[in-house]
Design a protein around this motif. Structure first.
Motif, PDB file in Angstrom:
ATOM      1  N   GLN A 204       0.515  -1.709   0.015  1.00 38.37           N
ATOM      2  CA  GLN A 204      -0.119   0.296  -0.160  1.00 38.37           C
ATOM      3  C   GLN A 204       0.720   1.388  -0.206  1.00 38.37           C
ATOM      4  N   ASN A 205       2.654   1.369   0.165  1.00 40.14           N
ATOM      5  CA  ASN A 205       2.886   2.366   0.187  1.00 40.14           C
ATOM      6  C   ASN A 205       4.237   2.428  -1.009  1.00 40.14           C
ATOM      7  N   LEU A 206       3.990   2.186  -1.615  1.00 39.89           N
ATOM      8  CA  LEU A 206       4.345   2.444  -2.733  1.00 39.89           C
ATOM      9  C   LEU A 206       5.462   3.487  -3.434  1.00 39.89           C
TER      10      LEU A 206
ATOM     11  N   THR B  95      -3.847   2.429  -4.764  1.00 37.31           N
ATOM     12  CA  THR B  95      -4.604   2.615  -4.551  1.00 37.31           C
ATOM     13  C   THR B  95      -5.765   1.710  -4.755  1.00 37.31           C
ATOM     14  N   PHE B  96      -5.607   0.640  -6.019  1.00 32.59           N
ATOM     15  CA  PHE B  96      -6.832  -0.590  -5.830  1.00 32.59           C
ATOM     16  C   PHE B  96      -5.743  -1.338  -5.553  1.00 32.59           C
TER      17      PHE B  96
ATOM     18  N   ASN C 275     -18.127   9.572  -1.423  1.00 38.41           N
ATOM     19  CA  ASN C 275     -16.122   9.751  -1.694  1.00 38.41           C
ATOM     20  C   ASN C 275     -15.743  10.054  -0.492  1.00 38.41           C
ATOM     21  N   ASN C 276     -14.072   9.241  -0.645  1.00 40.08           N
ATOM     22  CA  ASN C 276     -13.439   9.472   0.357  1.00 40.08           C
ATOM     23  C   ASN C 276     -13.705   9.555   1.405  1.00 40.08           C
ATOM     24  N   GLN C 277     -14.308   7.953   1.495  1.00 39.62           N
ATOM     25  CA  GLN C 277     -14.710   7.410   2.957  1.00 39.62           C
ATOM     26  C   GLN C 277     -13.933   6.648   2.919  1.00 39.62           C
ATOM     27  N   ILE C 278     -13.377   5.515   2.516  1.00 38.54           N
ATOM     28  CA  ILE C 278     -12.718   4.687   2.053  1.00 38.54           C
ATOM     29  C   ILE C 278     -11.734   4.166   1.069  1.00 38.54           C
ATOM     30  N   ASP C 279     -10.260   3.823   1.186  1.00 37.37           N
ATOM     31  CA  ASP C 279      -9.986   3.725  -0.039  1.00 37.37           C
ATOM     32  C   ASP C 279     -10.252   2.092  -1.127  1.00 37.37           C
ATOM     33  N   PRO C 280      -9.826   2.338  -2.276  1.00 38.26           N
ATOM     34  CA  PRO C 280     -10.864   0.200  -1.874  1.00 38.26           C
ATOM     35  C   PRO C 280      -9.426  -0.535  -2.194  1.00 38.26           C
ATOM     36  N   ILE C 281      -8.386  -0.339  -1.591  1.00 42.00           N
ATOM     37  CA  ILE C 281      -7.798  -1.549  -0.815  1.00 42.00           C
ATOM     38  C   ILE C 281      -8.411  -1.883   0.714  1.00 42.00           C
ATOM     39  N   SER C 282      -8.170  -0.882   1.590  1.00 40.72           N
ATOM     40  CA  SER C 282      -9.325  -1.383   2.326  1.00 40.72           C
ATOM     41  C   SER C 282     -10.446  -1.628   2.558  1.00 40.72           C
ATOM     42  N   PHE C 283     -11.156  -0.695   0.913  1.00 38.32           N
ATOM     43  CA  PHE C 283     -12.574  -1.911   1.293  1.00 38.32           C
ATOM     44  C   PHE C 283     -12.634  -3.259   0.986  1.00 38.32           C
TER      45      PHE C 283
ATOM     46  N   THR D 238     -14.394 -11.256  -4.956  1.00 43.41           N
ATOM     47  CA  THR D 238     -13.998 -10.816  -6.674  1.00 43.41           C
ATOM     48  C   THR D 238     -15.009  -9.685  -6.434  1.00 43.41           C
ATOM     49  N   ILE D 239     -13.894  -8.520  -7.459  1.00 43.73           N
ATOM     50  CA  ILE D 239     -14.500  -6.956  -7.518  1.00 43.73           C
ATOM     51  C   ILE D 239     -13.816  -7.087  -8.960  1.00 43.73           C
ATOM     52  N   LEU D 240     -14.514  -5.629  -9.613  1.00 39.90           N
ATOM     53  CA  LEU D 240     -14.236  -5.513 -10.924  1.00 39.90           C
ATOM     54  C   LEU D 240     -14.096  -3.705 -10.092  1.00 39.90           C
ATOM     55  N   TRP D 241     -13.321  -3.801 -10.689  1.00 37.27           N
ATOM     56  CA  TRP D 241     -13.123  -2.027 -10.260  1.00 37.27           C
ATOM     57  C   TRP D 241     -14.017  -0.462 -11.365  1.00 37.27           C
ATOM     58  N   GLU D 242     -15.191   0.152 -10.929  1.00 35.88           N
ATOM     59  CA  GLU D 242     -15.244   0.470 -12.050  1.00 35.88           C
ATOM     60  C   GLU D 242     -14.552   2.221 -11.773  1.00 35.88           C
ATOM     61  N   ASN D 243     -14.689   2.559 -10.663  1.00 33.42           N
ATOM     62  CA  ASN D 243     -13.626   4.451 -10.522  1.00 33.42           C
ATOM     63  C   ASN D 243     -13.377   3.203  -8.842  1.00 33.42           C
TER      64      ASN D 243
END
Length: 294
Positions: free
Chosen positions: A20-22, A62-63, A100-108, A121-126
């Motif tokens: 997560q800290n790339l 962030t994904f 918006n801005n409540q939680i990042d995709p990785i944490s979610f 399994t999740i396919l992200w649109e944004n």
């Protein structure tokens, strides 16, 4: 290929695990071996970035790093490849949107993995929305309760989220169209309701009313609701009654109202419009009028 790139970009590094800290000083690309390739920004021109993007997938850290199953589903939907599905498996798409801005995709995704007790399994649109792909054996007795999931996410993580739960399907026929229709329906449907969880059955009225021209929506509202079109208190009473399956006792409890008071309001609407919302067919018409009035 990696060896050749290393000669051109000496700073090139390869990561096999997501972090997560790339390092933000690097541009990151996803290789088809599920490895991350990083190249220092100082070595890249705009032309280099464009060229690399033709055969490597630019990666936004962030994904979550896509799993093999997520890549498989992506190919099934976008490229119609690997269109085989286990004969004993059904699947459904579940749309979600996060404020918006409540939680990042990785944490979610990590939070959902804990709730599902598996790697979902999740396919992200944004960063705010995507599709969960839920697979299960045919004739499974227990479905996942997205109402419970929302309660946990909102109470533990303070995340506001919406779900549209699609139907279970047994084949991949027109899977791309189904995926796109679910996305389109979800974005539209949540503009008509404050509910956090919708089923594919519940969105049909929203889809129908949304396709009507604005002028005709106004006519429906005026014709059915008459002078009550701006009476928010009465309209809310009728809406709760309809959503309570025309059950006066249940609706009165939700409204913190005596049964007789609720009965009086329904009678008032009937006397003024000639429409009895206690009758199923007339109630359906009023429900569509309420949607048109929003």
């Amino acid at each position: 290929m990696i060896t050749q790139l290393k000669k051109i970009f000496p700073s090139l590094i390869i990561l096999t695990d997501i972090d997560q800290n790339l390092d933000s000083n690097f541009e990151w690309y996803l290789h088809d071996t599920n490895e991350l390739i990083g190249i220092h920004k100082s070595e890249l021109t705009s032309k280099d970035k464009g060229l690399l993007a033709t055969f490597l997938e630019p990666y936004t850290h962030t994904f979550p790093l896509p799993t093999q199953k997520e890549k498989l589903w992506e190919n099934r939907i976008t490229n119609h490849s690997n269109m085989q599905l286990d004969a004993n498996i059904t699947y459904r798409f579940v749309y979600f949107s996060i404020s918006n801005n409540q939680i990042d995709p990785i944490s979610f995704k990590e939070a959902l993995n804990e709730l599902f007790a598996m790697d979902i399994t999740i396919l992200w649109e944004n960063q705010q929305e995507g599709i969960i792909i839920e697979e299960q054996k045919k004739h499974a007795e227990e479905d996942i309760s997205y109402e419970k999931i929302i309660d946990i996410l909102m109470s533990d993580l303070y995340v506001k989220i919406n779900f549209l739960v699609g139907p279970f399907r047994e084949d991949l026929h027109l899977v791309k169209e189904h995926y796109e229709n679910l996305l389109r329906s979800a974005k539209m449907s949540f503009s008509y309701t404050d509910k956090n969880v919708l089923s594919y059955v519940e969105v049909i009225p929203y889809i129908l009313i949304d396709q009507i021209e604005a002028s005709y929506k106004k006519e429906i509202s005026k014709t059915i609701l008459k002078d009550f079109a701006t009476d928010q208190e009465l309209l809310q009473t009728i809406e709760v009654f309809l959503e309570s399956n025309l059950n006066i006792s249940v609706a009165a409890k939700k409204l913190y109202m005596h049964r007789n008071s609720l009965q009086y309001r329904l009678d008032k609407f009937y006397e003024a419009t000639g429409i009895d919302v206690r009758d199923f067919h007339q109630a359906l018409t009023v429900y569509l009028a309420l949607l048109a009035n929003n």
